[in-house]
Write an enzyme that holds these catalytic residues in place. Sequence first.
Site, PDB file in Angstrom:
ATOM      1  CE  LYS A 186      -4.136  -1.937   0.136  1.00 20.79           C
ATOM      2  NZ  LYS A 186      -4.071  -3.393  -0.071  1.00 20.79           N
TER       3      LYS A 186
HETATM    4  C1  LIG Z   1      -5.427  -4.259   0.602  1.00 23.45           C
HETATM    5  C2  LIG Z   1      -6.891  -4.139   0.689  1.00 23.45           C
HETATM    6  C3  LIG Z   1      -7.640  -4.663   1.758  1.00 23.45           C
HETATM    7  C4  LIG Z   1      -7.049  -5.555   2.796  1.00 23.45           C
HETATM    8  O1  LIG Z   1      -5.964  -5.075   3.444  1.00 23.45           O
HETATM    9  P1  LIG Z   1      -4.913  -6.085   4.142  1.00 23.45           P
HETATM   10  O2  LIG Z   1      -4.139  -5.153   5.017  1.00 23.45           O
HETATM   11  O3  LIG Z   1      -4.064  -6.680   3.058  1.00 23.45           O
HETATM   12  O4  LIG Z   1      -5.678  -7.083   4.909  1.00 23.45           O
HETATM   13  C5  LIG Z   1      -8.989  -4.405   1.804  1.00 23.45           C
HETATM   14  N1  LIG Z   1      -9.601  -3.703   0.856  1.00 23.45           N
HETATM   15  C6  LIG Z   1      -8.932  -3.208  -0.200  1.00 23.45           C
HETATM   16  C7  LIG Z   1      -9.662  -2.403  -1.225  1.00 23.45           C
HETATM   17  C8  LIG Z   1      -7.563  -3.429  -0.333  1.00 23.45           C
HETATM   18  O5  LIG Z   1      -6.909  -2.976  -1.403  1.00 23.45           O
END
Ligand SMILES: *Cc1c(COP(=O)(O)O)cnc(C)c1O
Length: 398
Positions: A186
Amino acid sequence: MPGFELFSDLERKEVHDVLDNGVLMRYGFDGMRNGHWKAKELEAELATTLKTNHVQLVSSGTAAVSIALASAGVGAGDEVIMPSFTFVASFEAIMMLGAIPVLVDIDDTLALDPKAVEAAITPRTKAVMVVQMCGSMGHMDALQEICRKHNLLFIEDACQAIGGTYNGKPLGSIADLGCFSFDFVKTITCGEGGAVITNNPDYYRNADHFSDHGHDHIGNDRGAESHPFLGYNFRVSELHAAVGLAQVKRLPEFIEIQKKHYTILRNALSRIPGVTFRTVPKGGEESYAFLNFFLPDLESARKVNAAFKENGIDACFHYYDNNWHYVRKWDHLKNMKSLYPISTEVKKGLEYLETKTFEQSDHYIARNLSCLIKLSWTEEEVKQRAEKMVECVQKALS
Ligand SMILES: *Cc1c(COP(=O)(O)O)cnc(C)c1O
């Protein structure tokens, strides 16, 4: 995106603070921690950045969605409306609570279509969850109005959109509760981590207790704390929080880089007849984490995607054909493949997936390519990439 591309001495310093005193736990150990409270500091920093009253840091974005729903009382048998295009975490988080994911079409924003949302509301609907996919957003005013009118909880998954805004408000801060992920890819990363944000003090207190075994966090003797209700362990460690603390301070820098790279690529592609872009609602400002564009049809999108792969244009996704982000390939959900038995109520609630079609979503996702915007590219690299992308698209469309 992703923030790990630009790790620096700032991240290293924060991590060393934690390693130096050895307290990896975010609560307690007051005497040993040398004044370092990385999780608490990151929560405060996020509250300022996201212009929200309360931030609860948790172990992942997926956990954040479950916690946000649970904190507002969503659970067994409740229906939660969510988009057909999102990460699998959306329905995982809903089903963990014994609730029922109700998938509906997206529109040309690549987020929930307000009309489809309204049509899906039943007496069992408890919440609507908009997912701000690929750095942009849905029609927030219309969605919020529907939730108000029908007295539904409004949840915003802004895991892919930190740094974007709508009418000047940070994405994630507009709905009743917002969810963020700080996983390894992210824009802001902790390695693994997430956050729930809200202006509602009751939801916040619930999220705080729920993510730490139901502890009430009153006083400074963990052994003596009481448990007003059942919880779970969704805590983040001080090491993870330390990385995020350095990263979040750099968010404006990251967004500026993303915008610069995005603009070069977009300007190049916009010269090609037949290429169009997703709609960004009026008043919206993307985080520029991805550049999304549409080709005239499925066939040309597949051709361009293949040409990108052959020509070394990495990190572009044709979600129609991938397993993670679009309902078309979510067979494990459609076939209810669960390790543990799913309740009869949820099974019944998911039966619609056997027959429901998503023609409007297909119309957008089949033609969409989504290119991740990297932080580490040099301007020269972005320009070369833009040229190559234009060549690939022109050839495929000729
Ligand atoms: C990455 C993501 C998640 C989940 O996040 P994690 O930290 O990997 O569990 C949920 N929703 C969206 C839209 C994402 O891109």
